[in-house]
Design a protein around this motif. Structure first.
Motif, PDB file in Angstrom:
ATOM      1  N   PRO B  10       7.587  30.322 -31.427  1.00  0.00           N
ATOM      2  CA  PRO B  10       6.696  30.883 -30.393  1.00  0.00           C
ATOM      3  C   PRO B  10       7.430  31.105 -29.072  1.00  0.00           C
ATOM      4  CG  PRO B  10       6.119  28.607 -30.916  1.00  0.00           C
ATOM      5  CD  PRO B  10       7.143  29.008 -31.900  1.00  0.00           C
ATOM      6  N   ALA B  11       8.450  30.302 -28.797  1.00  0.00           N
ATOM      7  CA  ALA B  11       9.191  30.487 -27.554  1.00  0.00           C
ATOM      8  C   ALA B  11       9.785  31.886 -27.489  1.00  0.00           C
ATOM      9  CB  ALA B  11      10.295  29.440 -27.447  1.00  0.00           C
ATOM     10  N   ASP B  12      10.235  32.376 -28.654  1.00  0.00           N
ATOM     11  CA  ASP B  12      10.805  33.719 -28.695  1.00  0.00           C
ATOM     12  C   ASP B  12       9.746  34.766 -28.388  1.00  0.00           C
ATOM     13  OD1 ASP B  12      13.335  33.021 -29.132  1.00  0.00           O
ATOM     14  OD2 ASP B  12      13.511  33.855 -31.157  1.00  0.00           O
ATOM     15  N   THR B  13       8.540  34.541 -28.883  1.00  0.00           N
ATOM     16  CA  THR B  13       7.475  35.503 -28.632  1.00  0.00           C
ATOM     17  C   THR B  13       7.195  35.601 -27.131  1.00  0.00           C
ATOM     18  OG1 THR B  13       6.563  34.867 -30.751  1.00  0.00           O
ATOM     19  CG2 THR B  13       5.145  36.147 -29.303  1.00  0.00           C
ATOM     20  N   VAL B  14       7.143  34.426 -26.488  1.00  0.00           N
ATOM     21  CA  VAL B  14       6.916  34.418 -25.042  1.00  0.00           C
ATOM     22  C   VAL B  14       8.067  35.120 -24.326  1.00  0.00           C
ATOM     23  CG1 VAL B  14       6.662  32.925 -23.029  1.00  0.00           C
ATOM     24  CG2 VAL B  14       5.630  32.261 -25.204  1.00  0.00           C
ATOM     25  N   ALA B  15       9.295  34.733 -24.666  1.00  0.00           N
ATOM     26  CA  ALA B  15      10.454  35.323 -23.997  1.00  0.00           C
ATOM     27  C   ALA B  15      10.504  36.827 -24.219  1.00  0.00           C
ATOM     28  CB  ALA B  15      11.736  34.660 -24.505  1.00  0.00           C
ATOM     29  N   GLY B  16      10.241  37.248 -25.462  1.00  0.00           N
ATOM     30  CA  GLY B  16      10.276  38.672 -25.777  1.00  0.00           C
ATOM     31  C   GLY B  16       9.227  39.437 -24.982  1.00  0.00           C
ATOM     32  N   ALA B  17       8.041  38.836 -24.856  1.00  0.00           N
ATOM     33  CA  ALA B  17       6.975  39.503 -24.104  1.00  0.00           C
ATOM     34  C   ALA B  17       7.379  39.650 -22.637  1.00  0.00           C
ATOM     35  CB  ALA B  17       5.680  38.702 -24.219  1.00  0.00           C
ATOM     36  N   VAL B  18       7.996  38.600 -22.086  1.00  0.00           N
ATOM     37  CA  VAL B  18       8.446  38.685 -20.692  1.00  0.00           C
ATOM     38  C   VAL B  18       9.478  39.806 -20.536  1.00  0.00           C
ATOM     39  CG1 VAL B  18       9.711  37.481 -18.866  1.00  0.00           C
ATOM     40  CG2 VAL B  18       7.954  36.272 -20.168  1.00  0.00           C
ATOM     41  N   VAL B  19      10.444  39.847 -21.454  1.00  0.00           N
ATOM     42  CA  VAL B  19      11.477  40.886 -21.376  1.00  0.00           C
ATOM     43  C   VAL B  19      10.839  42.269 -21.452  1.00  0.00           C
ATOM     44  CG1 VAL B  19      13.448  41.906 -22.586  1.00  0.00           C
ATOM     45  CG2 VAL B  19      13.329  39.438 -22.289  1.00  0.00           C
ATOM     46  N   ALA B  20       9.910  42.444 -22.400  1.00  0.00           N
ATOM     47  CA  ALA B  20       9.269  43.749 -22.565  1.00  0.00           C
ATOM     48  C   ALA B  20       8.483  44.124 -21.309  1.00  0.00           C
ATOM     49  CB  ALA B  20       8.355  43.727 -23.788  1.00  0.00           C
ATOM     50  N   GLY B  21       7.804  43.129 -20.715  1.00  0.00           N
ATOM     51  CA  GLY B  21       7.044  43.396 -19.492  1.00  0.00           C
ATOM     52  C   GLY B  21       7.951  43.824 -18.355  1.00  0.00           C
ATOM     53  N   VAL B  22       9.036  43.076 -18.167  1.00  0.00           N
ATOM     54  CA  VAL B  22      10.000  43.432 -17.117  1.00  0.00           C
ATOM     55  C   VAL B  22      10.551  44.823 -17.382  1.00  0.00           C
ATOM     56  CG1 VAL B  22      12.262  42.867 -16.144  1.00  0.00           C
ATOM     57  CG2 VAL B  22      10.611  41.046 -16.581  1.00  0.00           C
ATOM     58  N   GLY B  23      10.875  45.085 -18.662  1.00  0.00           N
ATOM     59  CA  GLY B  23      11.413  46.398 -19.028  1.00  0.00           C
ATOM     60  C   GLY B  23      10.433  47.511 -18.705  1.00  0.00           C
ATOM     61  N   ALA B  24       9.154  47.266 -18.983  1.00  0.00           N
ATOM     62  CA  ALA B  24       8.138  48.294 -18.722  1.00  0.00           C
ATOM     63  C   ALA B  24       8.036  48.582 -17.220  1.00  0.00           C
ATOM     64  CB  ALA B  24       6.789  47.837 -19.268  1.00  0.00           C
ATOM     65  N   ALA B  25       8.002  47.508 -16.425  1.00  0.00           N
ATOM     66  CA  ALA B  25       7.945  47.691 -14.975  1.00  0.00           C
ATOM     67  C   ALA B  25       9.176  48.441 -14.477  1.00  0.00           C
ATOM     68  CB  ALA B  25       7.841  46.332 -14.295  1.00  0.00           C
ATOM     69  N   TYR B  26      10.317  48.056 -15.025  1.00  0.00           N
ATOM     70  CA  TYR B  26      11.576  48.687 -14.626  1.00  0.00           C
ATOM     71  C   TYR B  26      11.540  50.185 -14.958  1.00  0.00           C
ATOM     72  CZ  TYR B  26      16.650  48.995 -13.957  1.00  0.00           C
ATOM     73  OH  TYR B  26      17.905  49.313 -13.505  1.00  0.00           O
ATOM     74  N   THR B  27      11.021  50.496 -16.159  1.00  0.00           N
ATOM     75  CA  THR B  27      10.959  51.902 -16.570  1.00  0.00           C
ATOM     76  C   THR B  27      10.068  52.704 -15.626  1.00  0.00           C
ATOM     77  OG1 THR B  27      11.090  51.055 -18.819  1.00  0.00           O
ATOM     78  CG2 THR B  27      10.599  53.397 -18.569  1.00  0.00           C
ATOM     79  N   ILE B  28       8.940  52.112 -15.246  1.00  0.00           N
ATOM     80  CA  ILE B  28       8.018  52.822 -14.352  1.00  0.00           C
ATOM     81  C   ILE B  28       8.704  53.131 -13.018  1.00  0.00           C
ATOM     82  CG2 ILE B  28       5.884  52.576 -13.006  1.00  0.00           C
ATOM     83  CD1 ILE B  28       4.826  50.908 -15.433  1.00  0.00           C
ATOM     84  N   VAL B  29       9.398  52.124 -12.468  1.00  0.00           N
ATOM     85  CA  VAL B  29      10.112  52.352 -11.205  1.00  0.00           C
ATOM     86  C   VAL B  29      11.201  53.408 -11.397  1.00  0.00           C
ATOM     87  CG1 VAL B  29      11.526  51.275  -9.406  1.00  0.00           C
ATOM     88  CG2 VAL B  29       9.639  50.001 -10.431  1.00  0.00           C
ATOM     89  N   ALA B  30      11.911  53.316 -12.536  1.00  0.00           N
ATOM     90  CA  ALA B  30      13.008  54.249 -12.790  1.00  0.00           C
ATOM     91  C   ALA B  30      12.504  55.683 -12.859  1.00  0.00           C
ATOM     92  CB  ALA B  30      13.726  53.879 -14.087  1.00  0.00           C
ATOM     93  N   LEU B  31      11.322  55.870 -13.466  1.00  0.00           N
ATOM     94  CA  LEU B  31      10.798  57.227 -13.631  1.00  0.00           C
ATOM     95  C   LEU B  31      10.417  57.859 -12.290  1.00  0.00           C
ATOM     96  CD1 LEU B  31       8.683  56.804 -16.880  1.00  0.00           C
ATOM     97  CD2 LEU B  31      10.711  58.241 -16.554  1.00  0.00           C
ATOM     98  N   GLN B  32      10.202  57.013 -11.286  1.00  0.00           N
ATOM     99  CA  GLN B  32       9.827  57.556  -9.977  1.00  0.00           C
ATOM    100  C   GLN B  32      11.038  57.948  -9.130  1.00  0.00           C
ATOM    101  OE1 GLN B  32       7.445  54.308  -8.719  1.00  0.00           O
ATOM    102  NE2 GLN B  32       5.680  54.962  -9.915  1.00  0.00           N
ATOM    103  N   THR B  33      12.259  57.720  -9.684  1.00  0.00           N
ATOM    104  CA  THR B  33      13.455  58.098  -8.937  1.00  0.00           C
ATOM    105  C   THR B  33      13.476  59.612  -8.738  1.00  0.00           C
ATOM    106  OG1 THR B  33      14.560  56.319 -10.113  1.00  0.00           O
ATOM    107  CG2 THR B  33      15.963  57.829  -8.867  1.00  0.00           C
TER     108      THR B  33
END
Lengths: 574, 162
Positions: B10-33
């Protein structure tokens, strides 16, 4: 003899009293820091980068090179005496080195490691002198497409070789690259990914990032781990080698040196030569084969020499291509750029004085290591008795100071703090930290070479398979990516081949579970920085027996490849 | 292989979700460049960051799913427990130190920090803790101020130190 004249100039510069002093200080401090459990060469350099910035480039780089060598030897000391490697390069030395210590032969083990490092340093300096100008002259002709492919290959190999889950290593790499995007885009001329925060326009400082990721998680984990053990017991160590020790060590030193140097040339392989050296020495040994895993001096001499020679090998692509082959070399790369030097083909011609001074000072660092550190081993070992609370709170205080010295403001210190916490989380959830640092270094170069290559080809991606060199690199990249899928097949093939040669029956269980037979040293489960995560000083290295099973069947050339793939799924075997 | 215990991570599931969330936020910011004003470039400033953000999302999702999968449980000894609140206390002391570093000054803040952490983890050795907490920053101060000529913040001691 242009090269010799250059080297003579380099020695003249490095041998000035002040530089000699810095080389000495570097080796001394490096060894002291390297002995601290969990703080390997990479962390030592990251911690001490701020110290070097107040010096002029030659002295600063000489100091850092001294720290590097000193820290590597510090790692050997702890590997041999208390079986705690500071970084992946010295993992192999723990096997026979610690066995020698248990048998009261820690002294000879330390001596063969130091002399082996010296031999390796000497020979690899010569090889570096011969190869670097050659490669530099060739690499000037590399186009952006070839350069992009080279960088990509280095990046993939580096994130593969750290051990643990490949997927998580990949994520860590991408994370580092993503952090690198923050700040000014050199091509477009405006900042991106800063969310409007003005302080971020200059980007995240690499030294702060490296320091935060390497030192803070380690210190926090060591401070807060529940299982507290007393200081490791280390008796008096007398460093000497008998005639027989010299005789048995000489050939492994030289074999390890050449092996380590050439492995070090490959992007991403860094100092992994020791992993090839150990099984090779075991195979080649006739009289003492049975001693391997039980304290064979060859098992220390070879890997230690290979580990050190890898530094010289790794400097070749760093100086000539601007590609760092290990996290530590990435730090050196960063230091170069801080001094306004761009590692790459031009560096050798434009800044040859500085380069040769560094090469000379590395050599001097090696000599100093031999004459000054060997008698002091006993004193360094005393450092292990400092209680954790003091040791690691001191490390944290030093990190804070370093972050301050890099920016002189709260923002730098806050950045360090935030990435330190992120690093701790990454370590806890088993994301290796070294690939993130490498990603941060290589990302800007990767992006700009990609942009340039596509601009030149007017957007045609075929440029990446244009010409024999590009095709070779593209195929290599494809192979490295596909390797995990192919390796089980290769392993089965290997077992069948071994059986054919030895005319013995292959059991079905061997074919079903090939890795059980061709077991490699489990040391590959470590990375430079997570080897110590939350574990006691004595805990980290696998039993020596893990090696004895398969090393004699192991092709040296396949060790690293296999082990890196295997580290992730090895847990399934138990 | 059959008799092995199976388990999820389960620790991996939590970590993976955090990574995916950060990635999604990062992508949104990147698209506004904004795009490169000099339209000559094939790859604009948004392309690479967007690619990295998407890779983070994909990688995070893969780790999260991997954590849900049943697989042979690790025979490894339980991971060394890094005690929860001990960690948070240490982090809090460290954070306070970072904030106080400049206004309070190097010497005082470091003495307090070292004394604080050392007494927290080994409260009985207050004498050696105190010696350590005073001697260590003094040595560092001398090295930085006088040998390396890197000025450290004086803070409250401004004018008191030589």
């Amino acid at each position: 003899m242009d090269i010799l004249a250059n080297l003579a100039d380099g020695f003249a510069s490095a041998l000035s009293p002040i530089n000699l002093l810095f080389a000495f200080l570097g080796v001394l401090i490096g060894t002291m820091v390297g002995v601290i459990p969990g703080i390997g060469p990479t962390t030592a350099i990251a911690l001490l980068i701020p110290v070097s910035f107040s010096l002029d480039p030659v002295s600063g780089l000489i100091l850092l090179c001294g720290i590097y060598y000193g820290a590597m030897y510090g790692g050997s000391i702890t590997s041999i005496l208390i079986r705690t490697p500071g970084e992946i390069g010295t993992v192999m030395s723990t096997i026979d080195g610690y066995e020698m210590t248990k048998r009261g032969r820690g002294g000879p083990a330390l001596a063969t490691a130091a002399v082996g490092s010296f031999v390796a340093g000497t020979v690899s300096t010569v090889l570096l002198m011969l190869m670097a100008p050659l490669l530099a002259s060739v690499s000037v002709a590399f186009g952006s497409n070839v350069y992009f492919l080279l960088l990509l290959l280095a990046l993939i190999m580096l994130s593969n070789l750290t051990g643990g889950s490949r997927l998580k290593a990949g994520i860590a790499t991408v994370f580092g690259m993503a952090v690198a995007m923050i700040g000014m885009d050199p091509q477009a001329g405006f900042s991106r990914m800063t969310l409007g925060v003005l302080e971020l326009n200059g980007g995240i400082d690499f030294a702060i990032f490296a320091m935060a990721l390497f030192a803070v998680p380690e210190a926090l984990a060591n401070l807060t781990r529940r299982r507290r053990e007393g200081a490791p017991q280390v008796g008096k160590v007398k460093v000497f080698m008998s005639k027989d020790d010299w005789r048995r060590s000489t050939a492994p030193w030289f074999r390890g040196t050449f092996l380590g140097f050439f492995v070090g040339l490959l992007p991403g392989m860094g100092t992994l030569g020791s992993f090839f050296s150990y099984p090779m020495e075991k195979r080649l040994s006739r009289k003492h084969k049975a001693e391997f895993g039980k304290g064979a001096i060859e098992g220390v001499a070879g890997p230690e020499a290979a580990n050190n020679a890898g530094v010289g090998g790794g400097l070749v692509p760093l100086f000539t291509l601007g590609i760092p082959g290990s996290p530590t070399l990435a730090l050196l790369f960063f230091v170069f750029t801080m001094y306004g030097l761009q590692p790459g083909p031009q560096l050798m011609s434009e800044q040859s004085g500085l380069i040769w001074a560094i090469i000379a000072s590395m050599y001097i660092g090696n000599v100093l290591l031999l004459v000054l550190n060997l008698p002091l081993v006993g004193a360094f070992v005393q450092l292990l008795k400092i209680p954790d609370a003091k040791l690691y709170s001191g490390v944290l205080a030093f990190v804070a100071l370093g972050a301050y010295a890099l920016g002189f403001d709260l923002f730098s210190m806050g950045t360090m703090f935030v990435f330190g916490i992120i690093g701790y989380g990454m370590q806890k959830y088993e994301f290796p930290l070294a690939p993130a640092v490498i990603g941060l270094v290589l990302a800007p170069m990767l992006e700009s070479s990609l942009r340039r290559a596509l601009q030149i080809s007017a957007g045609d991606p075929a440029t990446f398979v244009d010409g024999p060199l590009a095709i070779t690199l593209a195929v290599l990249i494809a192979l490295v990516i596909a390797a995990p899928a192919l390796l089980p097949l290769l392993r089965k093939g290997g077992i069948i081949a071994t059986a054919l040669f030895s005319r013995r029956q292959v059991t079905t269980s061997e074919l079903e579970n090939p890795s059980g037979d061709l077991r490699t040293p489990t040391g590959f489960g470590f990375t430079a920085d997570d080897s110590q995560a939350g574990e006691g000083p004595q805990s980290s290295v696998p039993e020596g027996e893990a090696v004895s099973g398969g090393a004699n069947q192991l092709q040296p050339a396949s060790t690293g490849q296999r082990a890196n793939d295997d580290a992730g799924d090895r847990r399934a075997e138990d | 292989m059959t008799a092995e215990k199976l388990g999820r991570k389960p620790a991996d599931t939590v970590a993976g979700a955090v990574v995916a969330g950060v990635g999604a936020a990062y992508t949104i910011v990147a698209l506004q460049t904004p795009p490169d004003p000099s339209s000559a470039s094939v790859i604009g400033p948004a392309v690479f960051p967007t690619l990295l953000g998407v890779l983070l999302v994909l990688g995070g999702v893969a780790v999260a799913i991997g954590g849900l999968r049943l697989r042979p449980a690790r025979a490894k000894a339980e991971p060394a427990q890094n005690g929860g609140w001990r960690l948070w206390v240490t982090v809090a002391i460290f954070g306070a130190y970072v904030i106080a570093f400049i206004p309070v000054g190097y010497l005082l803040s470091t003495v307090a920090f070292l004394m604080g952490v050392a007494s927290y983890f080994s409260p009985h050795k207050w004498k050696s803790n105190l010696i350590f907490a005073i001697v260590f920053p003094l040595i560092v101060l001398v090295v930085f101020e006088y040998l390396l000529r890197v000025p450290l913040p004086e803070g409250l001691l401004a004018g008191v130190l030589p």
